[in-house]
Design a protein around this motif. Structure first.
Motif, PDB file in Angstrom:
ATOM      1  N   VAL A 174    -125.104 -79.367 -42.462  1.00 14.72           N
ATOM      2  CA  VAL A 174    -125.402 -79.256 -41.337  1.00 14.72           C
ATOM      3  C   VAL A 174    -123.547 -78.945 -41.004  1.00 14.72           C
ATOM      4  CG1 VAL A 174    -125.255 -79.716 -38.749  1.00 14.72           C
ATOM      5  CG2 VAL A 174    -126.962 -80.269 -40.037  1.00 14.72           C
ATOM      6  N   CYS A 175    -122.534 -79.427 -41.943  1.00 11.60           N
ATOM      7  CA  CYS A 175    -121.757 -78.725 -41.413  1.00 11.60           C
ATOM      8  C   CYS A 175    -121.542 -77.779 -42.593  1.00 11.60           C
ATOM      9  CB  CYS A 175    -120.664 -79.779 -42.660  1.00 11.60           C
ATOM     10  SG  CYS A 175    -120.147 -81.002 -41.540  1.00 11.60           S
ATOM     11  N   ASP A 176    -121.901 -77.303 -43.399  1.00 16.54           N
ATOM     12  CA  ASP A 176    -122.131 -75.893 -44.065  1.00 16.54           C
ATOM     13  C   ASP A 176    -122.034 -74.483 -42.708  1.00 16.54           C
ATOM     14  OD1 ASP A 176    -120.484 -76.572 -46.765  1.00 16.54           O
ATOM     15  OD2 ASP A 176    -122.690 -76.987 -47.489  1.00 16.54           O
ATOM     16  N   TRP A 177    -123.789 -74.869 -42.355  1.00 15.51           N
ATOM     17  CA  TRP A 177    -123.563 -74.313 -40.930  1.00 15.51           C
ATOM     18  C   TRP A 177    -122.788 -73.790 -40.121  1.00 15.51           C
ATOM     19  CZ3 TRP A 177    -126.893 -76.002 -36.401  1.00 15.51           C
ATOM     20  CH2 TRP A 177    -126.880 -74.588 -35.854  1.00 15.51           C
ATOM     21  N   LEU A 178    -122.741 -74.714 -39.759  1.00 19.75           N
ATOM     22  CA  LEU A 178    -121.659 -75.248 -38.776  1.00 19.75           C
ATOM     23  C   LEU A 178    -120.077 -73.768 -38.857  1.00 19.75           C
ATOM     24  CD1 LEU A 178    -121.576 -78.664 -36.812  1.00 19.75           C
ATOM     25  CD2 LEU A 178    -122.939 -75.853 -36.666  1.00 19.75           C
ATOM     26  N   ASP A 179    -119.563 -74.473 -40.033  1.00 23.42           N
ATOM     27  CA  ASP A 179    -117.739 -73.961 -40.897  1.00 23.42           C
ATOM     28  C   ASP A 179    -118.355 -73.629 -42.038  1.00 23.42           C
ATOM     29  OD1 ASP A 179    -115.626 -73.853 -41.773  1.00 23.42           O
ATOM     30  OD2 ASP A 179    -115.341 -76.291 -42.403  1.00 23.42           O
ATOM     31  N   PRO A 180    -119.115 -72.302 -42.509  1.00 26.13           N
ATOM     32  CA  PRO A 180    -119.470 -71.667 -43.692  1.00 26.13           C
ATOM     33  C   PRO A 180    -117.968 -71.211 -44.402  1.00 26.13           C
ATOM     34  CG  PRO A 180    -119.461 -70.493 -41.459  1.00 26.13           C
ATOM     35  CD  PRO A 180    -119.348 -71.342 -41.228  1.00 26.13           C
ATOM     36  N   THR A 181    -117.204 -70.539 -43.802  1.00 29.23           N
ATOM     37  CA  THR A 181    -115.934 -70.526 -44.082  1.00 29.23           C
ATOM     38  C   THR A 181    -114.962 -72.202 -44.985  1.00 29.23           C
ATOM     39  OG1 THR A 181    -114.444 -70.314 -42.624  1.00 29.23           O
ATOM     40  CG2 THR A 181    -115.434 -68.328 -43.346  1.00 29.23           C
ATOM     41  N   GLY A 182    -115.447 -72.775 -44.841  1.00 27.17           N
ATOM     42  CA  GLY A 182    -114.465 -74.106 -44.704  1.00 27.17           C
ATOM     43  C   GLY A 182    -112.972 -74.383 -44.378  1.00 27.17           C
ATOM     44  N   THR A 183    -112.767 -73.781 -43.063  1.00 29.98           N
ATOM     45  CA  THR A 183    -111.917 -73.553 -42.332  1.00 29.98           C
ATOM     46  C   THR A 183    -111.800 -74.383 -41.532  1.00 29.98           C
ATOM     47  OG1 THR A 183    -112.634 -71.854 -41.607  1.00 29.98           O
ATOM     48  CG2 THR A 183    -111.347 -71.242 -43.180  1.00 29.98           C
ATOM     49  N   ILE A 184    -112.347 -74.995 -40.122  1.00 26.67           N
ATOM     50  CA  ILE A 184    -112.476 -75.808 -39.832  1.00 26.67           C
ATOM     51  C   ILE A 184    -112.582 -76.672 -39.605  1.00 26.67           C
ATOM     52  CG2 ILE A 184    -113.835 -75.755 -37.175  1.00 26.67           C
ATOM     53  CD1 ILE A 184    -115.349 -73.480 -37.097  1.00 26.67           C
ATOM     54  N   PHE A 185    -113.115 -77.134 -41.044  1.00 23.87           N
ATOM     55  CA  PHE A 185    -112.645 -79.060 -41.074  1.00 23.87           C
ATOM     56  C   PHE A 185    -111.891 -78.585 -41.834  1.00 23.87           C
ATOM     57  CE2 PHE A 185    -117.867 -78.525 -39.524  1.00 23.87           C
ATOM     58  CZ  PHE A 185    -117.270 -79.005 -38.218  1.00 23.87           C
ATOM     59  N   SER A 186    -111.770 -77.848 -42.558  1.00 25.49           N
ATOM     60  CA  SER A 186    -110.436 -78.290 -44.126  1.00 25.49           C
ATOM     61  C   SER A 186    -111.221 -79.024 -44.861  1.00 25.49           C
ATOM     62  CB  SER A 186    -109.141 -78.175 -43.961  1.00 25.49           C
ATOM     63  OG  SER A 186    -108.435 -77.754 -42.320  1.00 25.49           O
ATOM     64  N   ASN A 187    -112.266 -79.443 -44.838  1.00 25.10           N
ATOM     65  CA  ASN A 187    -112.936 -79.703 -46.056  1.00 25.10           C
ATOM     66  C   ASN A 187    -112.866 -81.325 -45.624  1.00 25.10           C
ATOM     67  OD1 ASN A 187    -114.480 -77.893 -47.293  1.00 25.10           O
ATOM     68  ND2 ASN A 187    -111.927 -77.344 -48.615  1.00 25.10           N
ATOM     69  N   ARG A 188    -112.765 -81.593 -44.751  1.00 23.04           N
ATOM     70  CA  ARG A 188    -112.011 -83.040 -44.333  1.00 23.04           C
ATOM     71  C   ARG A 188    -113.854 -83.841 -43.938  1.00 23.04           C
ATOM     72  NH1 ARG A 188    -105.790 -83.882 -42.059  1.00 23.04           N
ATOM     73  NH2 ARG A 188    -107.508 -85.831 -40.933  1.00 23.04           N
ATOM     74  N   ARG A 189    -114.524 -83.900 -44.132  1.00 20.57           N
ATOM     75  CA  ARG A 189    -115.492 -84.778 -44.069  1.00 20.57           C
ATOM     76  C   ARG A 189    -115.652 -85.750 -44.450  1.00 20.57           C
ATOM     77  NH1 ARG A 189    -119.350 -79.239 -45.702  1.00 20.57           N
ATOM     78  NH2 ARG A 189    -118.219 -77.367 -44.231  1.00 20.57           N
ATOM     79  N   LEU A 190    -116.677 -86.766 -43.840  1.00 20.28           N
ATOM     80  CA  LEU A 190    -116.160 -88.052 -44.166  1.00 20.28           C
ATOM     81  C   LEU A 190    -118.334 -88.162 -43.764  1.00 20.28           C
ATOM     82  CD1 LEU A 190    -113.438 -89.813 -42.949  1.00 20.28           C
ATOM     83  CD2 LEU A 190    -114.396 -90.208 -45.375  1.00 20.28           C
ATOM     84  N   TYR A 191    -119.045 -89.039 -44.600  1.00 25.68           N
ATOM     85  CA  TYR A 191    -120.142 -89.468 -43.745  1.00 25.68           C
ATOM     86  C   TYR A 191    -120.334 -90.826 -44.297  1.00 25.68           C
ATOM     87  CZ  TYR A 191    -119.874 -83.945 -45.732  1.00 25.68           C
ATOM     88  OH  TYR A 191    -119.683 -83.260 -45.796  1.00 25.68           O
ATOM     89  N   ARG A 192    -121.910 -91.285 -43.994  1.00 27.57           N
ATOM     90  CA  ARG A 192    -122.092 -92.283 -44.365  1.00 27.57           C
ATOM     91  C   ARG A 192    -121.605 -93.732 -45.431  1.00 27.57           C
ATOM     92  NH1 ARG A 192    -128.214 -95.126 -42.751  1.00 27.57           N
ATOM     93  NH2 ARG A 192    -127.736 -92.479 -41.432  1.00 27.57           N
ATOM     94  N   ASP A 193    -120.993 -92.822 -46.379  1.00 24.52           N
ATOM     95  CA  ASP A 193    -120.930 -93.609 -47.277  1.00 24.52           C
ATOM     96  C   ASP A 193    -119.006 -93.663 -46.853  1.00 24.52           C
ATOM     97  OD1 ASP A 193    -120.375 -91.302 -47.895  1.00 24.52           O
ATOM     98  OD2 ASP A 193    -120.105 -91.209 -49.926  1.00 24.52           O
ATOM     99  N   SER A 194    -118.210 -93.523 -46.113  1.00 27.45           N
ATOM    100  CA  SER A 194    -117.448 -93.815 -45.444  1.00 27.45           C
ATOM    101  C   SER A 194    -117.374 -95.242 -44.463  1.00 27.45           C
ATOM    102  CB  SER A 194    -116.533 -92.665 -45.199  1.00 27.45           C
ATOM    103  OG  SER A 194    -116.348 -91.798 -46.402  1.00 27.45           O
ATOM    104  N   CYS A 195    -118.651 -94.787 -44.222  1.00 27.01           N
ATOM    105  CA  CYS A 195    -118.656 -95.784 -42.602  1.00 27.01           C
ATOM    106  C   CYS A 195    -118.621 -97.985 -43.422  1.00 27.01           C
ATOM    107  CB  CYS A 195    -119.619 -95.987 -42.100  1.00 27.01           C
ATOM    108  SG  CYS A 195    -120.052 -93.974 -41.446  1.00 27.01           S
ATOM    109  N   VAL A 196    -118.295 -98.199 -42.731  1.00 29.23           N
ATOM    110  CA  VAL A 196    -118.056-100.230 -42.173  1.00 29.23           C
ATOM    111  C   VAL A 196    -119.304-100.042 -42.063  1.00 29.23           C
ATOM    112  CG1 VAL A 196    -116.539-101.578 -42.246  1.00 29.23           C
ATOM    113  CG2 VAL A 196    -115.380 -99.762 -42.813  1.00 29.23           C
ATOM    114  N   GLU A 197    -120.017-101.018 -42.609  1.00 30.31           N
ATOM    115  CA  GLU A 197    -121.119-101.839 -42.086  1.00 30.31           C
ATOM    116  C   GLU A 197    -121.440-103.216 -41.951  1.00 30.31           C
ATOM    117  OE1 GLU A 197    -126.029-103.062 -43.058  1.00 30.31           O
ATOM    118  OE2 GLU A 197    -124.839-101.416 -44.604  1.00 30.31           O
ATOM    119  N   ARG A 198    -121.169-103.626 -40.942  1.00 27.60           N
ATOM    120  CA  ARG A 198    -120.864-104.391 -39.890  1.00 27.60           C
ATOM    121  C   ARG A 198    -122.258-105.265 -39.226  1.00 27.60           C
ATOM    122  NH1 ARG A 198    -114.989-105.146 -37.884  1.00 27.60           N
ATOM    123  NH2 ARG A 198    -114.594-104.825 -40.352  1.00 27.60           N
TER     124      ARG A 198
END
Length: 142
Positions: free
Chosen positions: A43-67
């Motif tokens: 989805v991120c690649d679709w929204l930002d195909p050139t990789g310039t909007i999010f500057s490759n700053r992408r965090l997913y579920r594995d970066s969340c803290v489960e509590r």
């Protein structure tokens, strides 16, 4: 054997492209989602195909803290100085670790919606704040 591929339909929230175009001029944007990388990365690649909007700053579920079964977002993974970070999210539990950095937005699934456009004047003003928490924490007092 592998499970068969799943088909997902993804719709852009109204005005998302315009919102991203304006907001990226004011802020460094990142995606921090509780979705799995296998899905959210596409989805991120679709929204930002050139990789310039999010500057490759992408965090997913594995970066969340489960509590207690909740997936919380640790904003210090994006920027250690929380005076410079705000999180726009439709899930209140996302804000539990950093409530003074929260910008809640209503969820959207279909139909007309102007929530992103309505956020732009606020984000424009917020960018001149020395510490975003000094403004965002006020909503918790009211």
């Amino acid at each position: 054997s592998r499970a068969p591929p799943l088909l997902y339909y993804v719709h852009k929230r109204p005005y998302l492209d315009r919102f991203l175009s304006v907001a990226r001029e004011w802020y460094q944007l990142a995606v921090y989602t509780a979705s799995r990388a296998e899905y959210a990365g596409i989805v991120c690649d679709w929204l930002d195909p050139t990789g310039t909007i999010f500057s490759n700053r992408r965090l997913y579920r594995d970066s969340c803290v489960e509590r207690d079964g909740l997936l919380l977002k640790d904003l210090q993974l994006i920027e250690p100085d929380l005076s410079k970070v705000c999180l726009i999210d439709n899930s209140p539990c996302s804000f539990l670790l950093c409530p003074d950095n929260a910008i809640p937005i209503a969820g959207w699934t279909q139909g007309q919606d102007r929530a992103l456009m309505q956020l732009l004047p606020f984000l424009d003003a917020l960018r001149f704040s020395k510490d975003v928490r000094s403004v965002l924490s006020l909503r918790r007092v009211m």
